[in-house]
Design an enzyme around this catalytic site. Sequence first.
Site, PDB file in Angstrom:
ATOM      1  N   LEU A  19       1.046  -1.373   0.028  1.00 22.44           N
ATOM      2  CA  LEU A  19      -0.063   0.016   0.067  1.00 22.44           C
ATOM      3  C   LEU A  19       0.908   1.450   0.109  1.00 22.44           C
ATOM      4  CD1 LEU A  19      -2.798  -1.190   2.439  1.00 22.44           C
ATOM      5  CD2 LEU A  19      -2.697  -0.904  -0.008  1.00 22.44           C
ATOM      6  N   SER A  20       2.263   1.137  -0.094  1.00 25.88           N
ATOM      7  CA  SER A  20       3.136   2.498  -0.076  1.00 25.88           C
ATOM      8  C   SER A  20       2.839   3.094  -1.399  1.00 25.88           C
ATOM      9  CB  SER A  20       4.662   1.825   0.021  1.00 25.88           C
ATOM     10  OG  SER A  20       4.722   1.221   1.289  1.00 25.88           O
ATOM     11  N   LYS A  67      15.734  -5.692   3.962  1.00 28.48           N
ATOM     12  CA  LYS A  67      15.790  -4.609   4.833  1.00 28.48           C
ATOM     13  C   LYS A  67      17.343  -4.700   5.440  1.00 28.48           C
ATOM     14  CE  LYS A  67      11.305  -3.408   6.406  1.00 28.48           C
ATOM     15  NZ  LYS A  67      10.089  -3.389   7.548  1.00 28.48           N
ATOM     16  N   ASP A 103      10.767   2.841  10.871  1.00 26.56           N
ATOM     17  CA  ASP A 103       9.708   2.018  11.867  1.00 26.56           C
ATOM     18  C   ASP A 103       9.681   2.361  13.122  1.00 26.56           C
ATOM     19  OD1 ASP A 103       8.954   0.328   9.411  1.00 26.56           O
ATOM     20  OD2 ASP A 103      10.435  -1.099   9.629  1.00 26.56           O
ATOM     21  N   ALA A 127      10.807 -11.362  16.641  1.00 23.38           N
ATOM     22  CA  ALA A 127      12.265 -10.966  16.999  1.00 23.38           C
ATOM     23  C   ALA A 127      12.957 -10.551  15.523  1.00 23.38           C
ATOM     24  CB  ALA A 127      13.008 -11.838  17.722  1.00 23.38           C
ATOM     25  N   GLY A 129      13.004  -7.681  12.002  1.00 26.76           N
ATOM     26  CA  GLY A 129      13.597  -6.263  12.000  1.00 26.76           C
ATOM     27  C   GLY A 129      12.614  -5.308  12.517  1.00 26.76           C
TER      28      GLY A 129
HETATM   29  N1  LIG Z   1       2.792  -1.379  10.527  1.00 26.57           N
HETATM   30  C1  LIG Z   1       3.938  -1.334   9.938  1.00 26.57           C
HETATM   31  O1  LIG Z   1       4.250  -0.159   9.684  1.00 26.57           O
HETATM   32  C2  LIG Z   1       4.948  -2.505   9.604  1.00 26.57           C
HETATM   33  C3  LIG Z   1       6.246  -1.997   9.496  1.00 26.57           C
HETATM   34  C4  LIG Z   1       7.371  -3.103   9.504  1.00 26.57           C
HETATM   35  C5  LIG Z   1       6.870  -4.546   9.513  1.00 26.57           C
HETATM   36  N2  LIG Z   1       5.357  -4.820   9.459  1.00 26.57           N
HETATM   37  C6  LIG Z   1       4.860  -5.979   9.459  1.00 26.57           C
HETATM   38  O2  LIG Z   1       5.537  -6.772  10.588  1.00 26.57           O
HETATM   39  C7  LIG Z   1       5.539  -8.228  10.137  1.00 26.57           C
HETATM   40  C8  LIG Z   1       7.139  -8.482  10.434  1.00 26.57           C
HETATM   41  O3  LIG Z   1       7.893  -7.797   9.711  1.00 26.57           O
HETATM   42  P1  LIG Z   1       9.639  -7.784   9.996  1.00 26.57           P
HETATM   43  O4  LIG Z   1      10.190  -7.125   9.039  1.00 26.57           O
HETATM   44  O5  LIG Z   1       9.722  -7.775  11.385  1.00 26.57           O
HETATM   45  O6  LIG Z   1       9.880  -9.418   9.390  1.00 26.57           O
HETATM   46  P2  LIG Z   1      11.119 -10.480   9.764  1.00 26.57           P
HETATM   47  O7  LIG Z   1      12.324  -9.548  10.000  1.00 26.57           O
HETATM   48  O8  LIG Z   1      11.043 -11.283   8.648  1.00 26.57           O
HETATM   49  O9  LIG Z   1      10.590 -11.176  10.942  1.00 26.57           O
HETATM   50  C9  LIG Z   1       9.331 -11.938  11.197  1.00 26.57           C
HETATM   51  C10 LIG Z   1       9.330 -12.260  12.627  1.00 26.57           C
HETATM   52  O10 LIG Z   1       8.029 -13.021  12.588  1.00 26.57           O
HETATM   53  C11 LIG Z   1       8.281 -14.417  13.169  1.00 26.57           C
HETATM   54  N3  LIG Z   1       7.460 -15.387  12.434  1.00 26.57           N
HETATM   55  C12 LIG Z   1       7.210 -15.325  11.081  1.00 26.57           C
HETATM   56  N4  LIG Z   1       6.400 -16.289  10.576  1.00 26.57           N
HETATM   57  C13 LIG Z   1       6.003 -17.100  12.088  1.00 26.57           C
HETATM   58  C14 LIG Z   1       5.103 -17.979  12.359  1.00 26.57           C
HETATM   59  N5  LIG Z   1       4.375 -18.697  11.197  1.00 26.57           N
HETATM   60  N6  LIG Z   1       5.102 -18.273  13.549  1.00 26.57           N
HETATM   61  C15 LIG Z   1       5.664 -17.696  14.322  1.00 26.57           C
HETATM   62  N7  LIG Z   1       6.644 -16.642  14.207  1.00 26.57           N
HETATM   63  C16 LIG Z   1       6.743 -16.366  12.814  1.00 26.57           C
HETATM   64  C17 LIG Z   1       9.663 -14.905  12.825  1.00 26.57           C
HETATM   65  O11 LIG Z   1      10.021 -15.788  13.624  1.00 26.57           O
HETATM   66  P3  LIG Z   1      11.416 -16.749  13.544  1.00 26.57           P
HETATM   67  O12 LIG Z   1      12.754 -15.847  13.989  1.00 26.57           O
HETATM   68  O13 LIG Z   1      11.129 -17.842  14.566  1.00 26.57           O
HETATM   69  O14 LIG Z   1      11.673 -16.768  12.022  1.00 26.57           O
HETATM   70  C18 LIG Z   1      10.165 -13.292  13.040  1.00 26.57           C
HETATM   71  O15 LIG Z   1      10.175 -13.121  14.485  1.00 26.57           O
HETATM   72  C19 LIG Z   1       5.196  -8.134   8.750  1.00 26.57           C
HETATM   73  O16 LIG Z   1       3.948  -8.519   8.554  1.00 26.57           O
HETATM   74  C20 LIG Z   1       5.344  -7.140   8.273  1.00 26.57           C
HETATM   75  O17 LIG Z   1       4.412  -6.542   7.130  1.00 26.57           O
HETATM   76  C21 LIG Z   1       4.513  -3.708   9.931  1.00 26.57           C
END
Ligand SMILES: NC(=O)c1ccc[n+]([C@@H]2O[C@H](COP(=O)([O-])OP(=O)(O)OC[C@H]3O[C@@H](n4cnc5c(N)ncnc54)[C@H](OP(=O)(O)O)[C@@H]3O)[C@@H](O)[C@H]2O)c1
Length: 279
Positions: A19-20, A67, A103, A127, A129
Site C-alpha cells: 500500500l506504499s 531490509k 519503523d 524478533a 526487523g
Molecule cells: N505497520 C507497520 O508499519 C509495519 C512495519 C514493519 C513491518 N510490519 C509487518 O511486521 C511483520 C514482520 O516484519 P519484519 O520486517 O519484522 O519481518 P522479519 O524480519 O522477517 O521477522 C519476522 C518475525 O516473525 C516471526 N514469524 C514469521 N512467521 C512466523 C510464524 N508462522 N510463526 C511464528 N513466528 C513467525 C519470525 O520468527 P522466527 O525468528 O522464528 O523466524 C520473526 O520473529 C510483517 O507482517 C510486516 O508486514 C508492519
Amino acid sequence: MNQNTELYGVVGYPLDHSLSPVMHNTAFLKAGLRARYLALETRDIKGCLRKVRDSGIKGLSVTLPFKSVIIPYLDHIDRLAQKINAVNTVVNDAGCLIGYNTDAHGAGKALEGVLHRGSRCCLIVGAGGAARAIGFMLKEQGMDLTVANRSVMRGVALARSLECPFVPLEEVEAVCADLLIQTTPVGMFPHTDRCIVPLHALREGMVVMDIIYNPLKTRLLTMAGEQGCKTISGLEMFVHQGAEQFRLWTHMKAPVAAMTRAVKAALRENSQIVNNDSS
Ligand SMILES: NC(=O)c1ccc[n+]([C@@H]2O[C@H](COP(=O)([O-])OP(=O)(O)OC[C@H]3O[C@@H](n4cnc5c(N)ncnc54)[C@H](OP(=O)(O)O)[C@@H]3O)[C@@H](O)[C@H]2O)c1
C-alpha cells in the site's frame, strides 16, 4: 509524468499487496509536488541500486526481504538504522545513498498516548526487523522489555541486544506486561483466522498493539478487545513510518490525514474489512 517528475519507489518482493504506492502518491499530490512513487519489484537488490543511482531516483522504501541485505550496498547508514541493523528508507543525495529506519519513529507515534500514560512493561512477540526497531525505541523510553519468539536463537539474540529477558512462545502467559506488541506476520491477510498469542496472555486493562494493518482488526485484536484490552492496529505505525520517509525525502511535513484516508480506502477497495475500532 515528464522529465521534471521526481521518482521514488519501493523495492522488495512480492509487492502485489503493497500500500506504499497509494500512500506516497497521495502524499505527493496533496503536497503539490511533481513526484511519482513506483512499485519496483526485484530479486536483485544490487542491480536495482545501480539503476537507482543511474536514473536519479530520489528515494526508496525498502521492504522484505531486503531490509538488512541492502546495508552493504549503501554509502552511509544512519546511526539508528545501524543499531537496528535494518534499513527501510533510502535517500539518494546526489548519488550518495543513505539508509535510514523509520519503523521506530512510526511505532513511537502509534504508541505516543500509551507511553505518556505510563506503561512500563512490554512483551514484544517476534524478533525480526520490526521487533528490533520497536525494541530499541522502547528501550530508549526506559521501558522494561521481554522478548518472545518462535526461533529461540533469534529471540535470544534480540533480547541480548536489548539487555532484557527472553521467553519461549509457549511461556508468554506467565509474563506480566501492561503492553503487548505483536510483530510477526501471523494473522495477516489472507490467513486472518490465525493468532500467535494465547488467550490467557491477554488481561483486562492491557494495551495490545498488532503491527499488522491488513486486516486492521486482526484475530489478536478481536480477542484482546473481548478481554477488555485497549487495542491499536498497525495502520498508525504504517502511516507514520511513511510520513517520516516523506520528510526525509522532501524536507516537508507529510499530509498524514490524507495518507491515512488513502490507505483505508485502498484496504476497503481490496474488499478487506476495515474496522476503525482501535479504541
Ligand atoms: N505497520 C507497520 O508499519 C509495519 C512495519 C514493519 C513491518 N510490519 C509487518 O511486521 C511483520 C514482520 O516484519 P519484519 O520486517 O519484522 O519481518 P522479519 O524480519 O522477517 O521477522 C519476522 C518475525 O516473525 C516471526 N514469524 C514469521 N512467521 C512466523 C510464524 N508462522 N510463526 C511464528 N513466528 C513467525 C519470525 O520468527 P522466527 O525468528 O522464528 O523466524 C520473526 O520473529 C510483517 O507482517 C510486516 O508486514 C508492519
